[in-house]
Design an enzyme around this catalytic site. Structure first.
Site, short mmCIF file in Angstrom:
data_model
loop_
_atom_site.label_atom_id
_atom_site.label_comp_id
_atom_site.label_asym_id
_atom_site.label_seq_id
_atom_site.Cartn_x
_atom_site.Cartn_y
_atom_site.Cartn_z
N CYS A 111 0.84 -1.27 0.04
CA CYS A 111 0.03 -0.13 0.06
C CYS A 111 0.84 1.45 0.06
CB CYS A 111 -0.93 0.10 1.09
SG CYS A 111 -1.83 -1.49 1.19
N HIS A 247 -2.88 7.42 2.40
CA HIS A 247 -3.41 5.84 1.88
C HIS A 247 -4.86 5.73 2.46
CE1 HIS A 247 -4.10 1.78 1.35
NE2 HIS A 247 -3.47 1.40 2.39
N ASN A 277 -10.15 -0.29 0.33
CA ASN A 277 -8.49 -0.04 0.21
C ASN A 277 -8.01 -0.64 -1.17
OD1 ASN A 277 -5.86 -0.40 0.37
ND2 ASN A 277 -5.73 -1.18 2.57
N1 COA Z 1 -18.00 -8.15 10.50
C1 COA Z 1 -18.66 -8.48 11.76
N2 COA Z 1 -17.82 -8.56 12.82
C2 COA Z 1 -16.59 -8.75 12.64
C3 COA Z 1 -15.83 -8.70 11.35
C4 COA Z 1 -16.83 -8.35 10.26
N3 COA Z 1 -16.26 -8.14 8.93
N4 COA Z 1 -14.46 -8.68 11.48
C5 COA Z 1 -14.59 -8.89 12.76
N5 COA Z 1 -15.61 -8.98 13.53
C6 COA Z 1 -15.78 -9.17 14.79
C7 COA Z 1 -14.38 -9.88 15.67
O1 COA Z 1 -14.80 -11.36 15.39
C8 COA Z 1 -14.76 -9.26 16.86
O2 COA Z 1 -15.76 -10.15 17.49
P1 COA Z 1 -15.52 -10.62 19.16
O3 COA Z 1 -15.53 -9.41 19.96
O4 COA Z 1 -16.90 -11.25 19.21
O5 COA Z 1 -14.42 -11.44 19.17
C9 COA Z 1 -15.11 -7.95 16.87
O6 COA Z 1 -15.73 -7.99 15.50
C10 COA Z 1 -14.12 -7.05 17.00
O7 COA Z 1 -12.95 -7.26 16.29
P2 COA Z 1 -11.61 -6.47 16.02
O8 COA Z 1 -10.61 -7.27 15.05
O9 COA Z 1 -11.27 -6.15 17.28
O10 COA Z 1 -12.37 -5.18 15.49
P3 COA Z 1 -11.44 -3.91 15.06
O11 COA Z 1 -12.21 -2.71 15.62
O12 COA Z 1 -10.13 -3.81 15.27
O13 COA Z 1 -11.68 -3.70 13.74
C11 COA Z 1 -10.40 -3.89 11.59
C12 COA Z 1 -11.07 -4.49 12.63
C13 COA Z 1 -9.76 -4.92 10.43
C14 COA Z 1 -11.44 -3.09 10.83
C15 COA Z 1 -9.65 -2.86 11.97
O14 COA Z 1 -8.57 -3.56 12.97
C16 COA Z 1 -8.49 -2.38 11.22
O15 COA Z 1 -8.91 -1.43 10.14
N6 COA Z 1 -7.31 -2.35 11.19
C17 COA Z 1 -6.47 -1.82 10.24
C18 COA Z 1 -6.34 -2.74 8.85
C19 COA Z 1 -5.80 -2.16 7.78
O16 COA Z 1 -6.18 -1.06 7.26
N7 COA Z 1 -5.06 -2.83 7.05
C20 COA Z 1 -4.55 -2.44 5.52
C21 COA Z 1 -3.23 -1.67 5.96
S1 COA Z 1 -2.70 -1.12 4.68
#
Ligand code: COA
Length: 320
Positions: A111, A247, A277
């Site tokens: 990215c 980004h 993204n």
């Molecule tokens: N839909 C519904 N629930 C979801 C889900 C989805 N698509 N993905 C995860 N969950 C659930 C998880 O299982 C978890 O459930 P639990 O509490 O029962 O265990 C809950 O939602 C929270 O998950 P978590 O991973 O803690 O969520 P988060 O707030 O960290 O959000 C991302 C997840 C991936 C959106 C976030 O971490 C993120 O955006 N990170 C950066 C990733 C990124 O940008 N990558 C590319 C960089 S170039």
């Protein structure tokens, strides 16, 4: 010498997959995706390839710039998802746009790729090696995601963006770039596994593995740091900058960066609601949208910043 942007272009595939479509594939829903990421839909390739999208974005940039493709001396394509490893996407683009005098190669920093390619082009121009360079970011993330993993497949889309730089007299851009290979496992993408070479090794599809929270924390810490680094190198203050083109990974990351920099969010344009993204393509697609909507005027100061797998992060401060 500085490379001034004389044309931009972008391409996204017409096929749209919205959050409701995704909720029929994995256990997710529109409200969760919007709240946690700001994404509403993404454009996904059907028959298109990464090189095709790159070429379409390039054609639009060439058309806007008014230059003859034969003037282009170098083509840099930032991509980590080209369907073919070789010929490289840059050579495919060369063929598509008739840039017969250009050299070309691809760059992979996930990215962060477009910002690093943009910086590379600026370095070539300020060294006097080339005068006209086409820089492209293009990715087909839908080929790489695991469509059974709701933690990653909701985040990505496909697309390409391009910018043409032409040498002009002026102060070079202010650039910075960093990598942290030790933290690489936080975000990995495997390529298709070799088939038939070792007995018993199955052909394995490519897919992305991610520690979402780890990547989130990395981005909200490192992007403000690198913004401050280029500001310090330039002897400028945060208020001197008109737009921060970051980004487009997650709306909450961009909001957290703005907050850490004590800056108004209105200077951080976003379009991830529409495209999600698109990896190396997010920054040039946003640049092109803003350019075509006449958001830029001569003399404005911009900071581009990319971050992602590697881990890698980079920034560039320049005057429009
Ligand atoms: N839909 C519904 N629930 C979801 C889900 C989805 N698509 N993905 C995860 N969950 C659930 C998880 O299982 C978890 O459930 P639990 O509490 O029962 O265990 C809950 O939602 C929270 O998950 P978590 O991973 O803690 O969520 P988060 O707030 O960290 O959000 C991302 C997840 C991936 C959106 C976030 O971490 C993120 O955006 N990170 C950066 C990733 C990124 O940008 N990558 C590319 C960089 S170039």
């Amino acid at each position: 010498m500085i490379g001034k942007i004389c044309g931009t272009g972008s391409y996204v595939p017409p096929h749209i997959m919205d959050n409701d479509d995704l909720s029929r594939i994995v256990d997710t829903n529109d409200a969760w995706i919007r709240e946690r990421t700001g994404i509403a839909r993404r454009h996904i390739i059907e028959d298109e390839t990464t090189s095709y999208m790159a070429g379409q974005a390039a054609l639009r940039a060439v058309e806007q710039s008014g230059i003859d493709p034969k003037e282009i001396e170098l083509i840099l394509v930032a991509t980590s998802s080209s369907e073919t490893v070789f010929p490289c996407a840059a050579c495919e683009v060369q063929k598509m746009i008739g840039a017969v005098n250009a050299a070309g190669f691809d760059m992979n920093a996930a990215c962060t790729g477009f910002v690093l390619a943009f910086n590379t082009a600026q370095a070539y121009i300020s060294a006097g090696l080339y005068r006209t360079i086409l820089v492209i970011g293009a990715d087909s993330m839908s080929n790489m995601v695991d469509w059974t993993d709701r933690g990653t497949c909701i985040l990505f889309g496909d697309g390409a963006g391009a910018a043409i730089l032409q040498a002009e007299e002026g102060e070079p851009c202010i650039m910075a770039a960093h990598s942290d290979g030790i933290k690489g496992p936080a975000l990995t993408g495997l390529s298709r596994h070799r088939k038939g070479r070792e007995p018993g090794v199955e052909d394995k599809e490519s897919y992305i593995h991610m520690d979402g929270q780890g990547v989130f924390k990395f981005a909200v810490r490192k992007v403000p740091e690198i913004v401050e680094e280029v500001l310090e190198k330039a002897g400028m203050e945060i208020d001197d900058i008109d737009y921060f083109i970051l980004h487009q990974a997650n709306r909450r990351i961009i909001e957290a960066v703005a907050k850490r920099l004590h800056t108004d969010i209105s200077r951080f344009p976003m379009n991830l609601e529409e495209y999600a993204n698109t990896s190396a393509a997010t920054v040039p697609i946003l640049l092109d949208e803003m350019n075509r909507n006449n958001k830029f005027s001569k003399g404005q100061k911009l900071i581009l910043s990319g971050f992602g797998a590697g881990l890698t992060w980079a920034a560039c401060l320049f005057e429009w």
